[in-house]
Design a protein around this motif. Structure first.
Motif, PDB file in Angstrom:
ATOM      1  N   GLU A 274       0.777  -1.214   0.181  1.00  0.00           N
ATOM      2  CA  GLU A 274      -0.192  -0.103  -0.223  1.00  0.00           C
ATOM      3  C   GLU A 274       0.388   1.441  -0.162  1.00  0.00           C
ATOM      4  N   GLY A 275       1.819   1.155   0.017  1.00  0.00           N
ATOM      5  CA  GLY A 275       3.190   2.525  -0.400  1.00  0.00           C
ATOM      6  C   GLY A 275       3.555   2.670  -1.335  1.00  0.00           C
ATOM      7  N   ILE A 276       4.507   4.114  -1.595  1.00  0.00           N
ATOM      8  CA  ILE A 276       3.898   5.036  -2.715  1.00  0.00           C
ATOM      9  C   ILE A 276       5.274   4.574  -3.737  1.00  0.00           C
ATOM     10  N   VAL A 277       5.461   3.505  -4.589  1.00  0.00           N
ATOM     11  CA  VAL A 277       6.468   2.862  -5.519  1.00  0.00           C
ATOM     12  C   VAL A 277       6.603   4.403  -6.263  1.00  0.00           C
ATOM     13  N   HIS A 278       8.032   4.282  -6.069  1.00  0.00           N
ATOM     14  CA  HIS A 278       8.965   5.292  -7.147  1.00  0.00           C
ATOM     15  C   HIS A 278      10.104   4.935  -7.356  1.00  0.00           C
ATOM     16  N   ASP A 279      10.708   5.314  -8.267  1.00  0.00           N
ATOM     17  CA  ASP A 279      11.688   4.771  -9.016  1.00  0.00           C
ATOM     18  C   ASP A 279      12.298   3.183  -9.078  1.00  0.00           C
ATOM     19  N   ARG A 280      13.032   2.977  -8.494  1.00  0.00           N
ATOM     20  CA  ARG A 280      13.231   1.349  -7.481  1.00  0.00           C
ATOM     21  C   ARG A 280      12.715   1.478  -6.362  1.00  0.00           C
ATOM     22  N   LYS A 281      12.167   2.133  -5.949  1.00  0.00           N
ATOM     23  CA  LYS A 281      11.810   2.198  -3.965  1.00  0.00           C
ATOM     24  C   LYS A 281      10.204   2.120  -3.728  1.00  0.00           C
ATOM     25  N   VAL A 282      10.119   1.575  -2.430  1.00  0.00           N
ATOM     26  CA  VAL A 282       8.616   1.543  -1.696  1.00  0.00           C
ATOM     27  C   VAL A 282       8.527   2.165  -0.757  1.00  0.00           C
ATOM     28  N   THR A 283       7.839   3.587  -0.278  1.00  0.00           N
ATOM     29  CA  THR A 283       7.655   3.855   0.233  1.00  0.00           C
ATOM     30  C   THR A 283       7.283   3.654   1.709  1.00  0.00           C
ATOM     31  N   CYS A 284       7.218   3.342   3.254  1.00  0.00           N
ATOM     32  CA  CYS A 284       5.854   2.768   3.534  1.00  0.00           C
ATOM     33  C   CYS A 284       5.523   3.476   4.327  1.00  0.00           C
ATOM     34  N   PRO A 285       3.489   3.357   4.098  1.00  0.00           N
ATOM     35  CA  PRO A 285       2.155   3.907   3.946  1.00  0.00           C
ATOM     36  C   PRO A 285       2.616   4.394   5.814  1.00  0.00           C
ATOM     37  N   LEU A 286       3.587   3.836   6.366  1.00  0.00           N
ATOM     38  CA  LEU A 286       3.069   4.064   7.924  1.00  0.00           C
ATOM     39  C   LEU A 286       3.970   5.135   8.936  1.00  0.00           C
ATOM     40  N   HIS A 287       5.117   5.419   8.005  1.00  0.00           N
ATOM     41  CA  HIS A 287       6.416   5.818   8.539  1.00  0.00           C
ATOM     42  C   HIS A 287       7.362   6.251   7.733  1.00  0.00           C
ATOM     43  N   ASN A 288       6.382   6.343   6.428  1.00  0.00           N
ATOM     44  CA  ASN A 288       7.600   7.184   5.542  1.00  0.00           C
ATOM     45  C   ASN A 288       9.183   6.370   5.221  1.00  0.00           C
ATOM     46  N   MET A 289       9.585   4.977   5.978  1.00  0.00           N
ATOM     47  CA  MET A 289      11.108   4.638   5.550  1.00  0.00           C
ATOM     48  C   MET A 289      10.839   4.194   4.119  1.00  0.00           C
ATOM     49  N   VAL A 290      12.072   4.022   3.014  1.00  0.00           N
ATOM     50  CA  VAL A 290      11.644   4.025   1.618  1.00  0.00           C
ATOM     51  C   VAL A 290      13.333   3.130   1.818  1.00  0.00           C
ATOM     52  N   TYR A 291      12.954   1.666   0.933  1.00  0.00           N
ATOM     53  CA  TYR A 291      13.122   0.385   1.112  1.00  0.00           C
ATOM     54  C   TYR A 291      13.420   0.588  -0.604  1.00  0.00           C
TER      55      TYR A 291
END
Length: 110
Positions: free
Chosen positions: A53-70
């Motif tokens: 349910e996070g935001i997909v950008h480039d080759r990353k995803v941002t957690c929807p709960l606390h904005n950690m980027v993986y």
């Protein structure tokens, strides 16, 4: 590797995701480009957020709960906090998504 057909790549919108349920938990499959896909654990290790349910950008995803980027490639967190999500081999072949199920089968064997 034990490739399992999990559906058509077109079923996932670009910069979107879908869930694949396994006996070991949910796997999030992300589509970042026309034929570019990644598969990771669906749970953020920090707060258990659903990465699908996070935001997909480039080759990353941002957690929807606390904005950690993986990184979807390595599973590593980016930024001051550290953390890692599990990644799984996935590929596109003839428009179909194939997920390597050998890691799931190995966990179930006793």
């Amino acid at each position: 590797m034990n490739w399992i057909d999990i559906g058509a790549v077109d079923e996932i919108p670009v910069r979107g995701s879908r869930i694949v349920k396994t006996r070991d938990g949910c796997v999030a499959v992300f589509r970042t480009g026309p034929d570019e896909v990644f598969a990771t654990s669906d749970r953020c290790p920090h707060k258990g957020g659903p990465l699908s349910e996070g935001i997909v950008h480039d080759r990353k995803v941002t957690c929807p709960l606390h904005n950690m980027v993986y990184s979807l490639e390595t599973g590593k967190a980016q930024g001051a906090d550290e953390g890692v999500i599990e990644t799984y081999p996935v590929r596109v072949e003839a428009g179909r998504l194939l997920l390597d199920g050998s890691r799931f089968a190995a966990r179930g064997a006793a």
